[in-house]
Design a protein around this motif. Structure first.
Motif, mmCIF file in Angstrom:
data_model
loop_
_atom_site.group_PDB
_atom_site.id
_atom_site.type_symbol
_atom_site.label_atom_id
_atom_site.label_comp_id
_atom_site.label_asym_id
_atom_site.label_seq_id
_atom_site.Cartn_x
_atom_site.Cartn_y
_atom_site.Cartn_z
ATOM 1 N N LEU A 80 1.184 -1.098 0.229
ATOM 2 C CA LEU A 80 -0.117 0.136 0.023
ATOM 3 C C LEU A 80 0.776 1.518 0.534
ATOM 4 C CD1 LEU A 80 -2.624 -1.027 2.439
ATOM 5 C CD2 LEU A 80 -2.864 -0.246 -0.135
ATOM 6 N N ALA A 81 1.990 1.557 0.695
ATOM 7 C CA ALA A 81 2.706 2.220 0.923
ATOM 8 C C ALA A 81 2.984 3.057 -0.737
ATOM 9 C CB ALA A 81 4.203 2.005 1.945
ATOM 10 N N GLU A 101 1.177 4.243 -2.948
ATOM 11 C CA GLU A 101 0.362 5.317 -2.539
ATOM 12 C C GLU A 101 1.750 6.063 -2.919
ATOM 13 O OE1 GLU A 101 0.100 8.335 1.660
ATOM 14 O OE2 GLU A 101 0.189 6.098 1.823
ATOM 15 N N ARG A 102 3.273 5.640 -2.908
ATOM 16 C CA ARG A 102 4.117 6.913 -3.585
ATOM 17 C C ARG A 102 4.186 6.914 -4.947
ATOM 18 N NH1 ARG A 102 6.788 3.192 0.298
ATOM 19 N NH2 ARG A 102 7.448 1.703 -1.346
ATOM 20 N N GLU A 130 1.152 9.338 -5.364
ATOM 21 C CA GLU A 130 2.071 11.128 -5.422
ATOM 22 C C GLU A 130 2.478 11.277 -6.656
ATOM 23 O OE1 GLU A 130 3.451 10.616 -1.720
ATOM 24 O OE2 GLU A 130 1.762 10.740 -0.508
#
Length: 185
Positions: free
Chosen positions: A77-78, A81-82, A85
């Motif tokens: 998930l991280a 997310e990156r 972004e």
């Protein structure tokens, strides 16, 4: 080794052992059947013993396995997310680029005041061509862009070919920039 799919603890192993004992007590009728049944019962008892040993192992590592799975999901998930972004940042850059382009275009068109355009539209093409040939590129191109196509073509026809091509290039330069930015994005 057995998998850790039976998370019920020792209940499955105990039930298997009880079933094996009940089978041994009822027993088959012939000696041959008894011998075959004894071998099968021993194998099932060994299997039940393995299950009894495997279940505590499975119970002990269940929390660690869940924690590892949650850590992997969190990392996934991280990374997503990156990535999102990064894409948002690229879209913001494109938006800023388009806003700057729109501002330049509006300034370009504002240089050609409606009254000035009306004057040039009423001039003879050869006189207008002489006047526009001596103007700055942006201003002359803006006036030509606001003239109706028939008047603009007559004025460009009267100009020197190099100057007419230069003004036409200025007029179409914004569309070239737009096409290049679409190709790069």
């Amino acid at each position: 080794m057995r998998s850790c799919s039976n998370r019920g603890g020792r209940g499955g192993a105990v039930a298997s052992a009880v079933a094996l004992m009940a089978l041994a007590i009822s027993g088959p009728a012939s000696a041959q059947e008894k011998a075959a049944d004894t071998r099968g019962t021993a194998a099932r008892a060994a299997e039940a013993l393995k299950d009894a040993k495997a279940n505590p192992y499975c119970a002990n590592i269940a929390d660690a396995a869940a924690d590892a799975r949650f850590a992997w999901q969190k990392e996934t998930l991280a990374s997503l997310e990156r990535e999102i972004e990064g894409r948002i940042k690229a879209l913001e850059e494109k938006r800023a680029e388009y806003e700057a382009w729109l501002k330049r275009r509006n300034e370009f068109l504002a240089k050609a005041d409606e009254a000035v355009v009306a004057i040039y539209s009423r001039m003879r093409p050869d006189a207008a061509a002489l006047q526009l040939a001596n103007m700055q590129d942006d201003t002359a191109a803006a006036i030509l862009a606001k003239l109706n196509p028939r008047s603009a073509s007559a004025v460009l026809n009267e100009m020197e070919p190099a100057r007419a091509a230069q003004l036409t290039g200025v007029m179409t330069d914004t569309s070239k920039r737009n096409a290049e930015s679409e190709k790069s994005g």
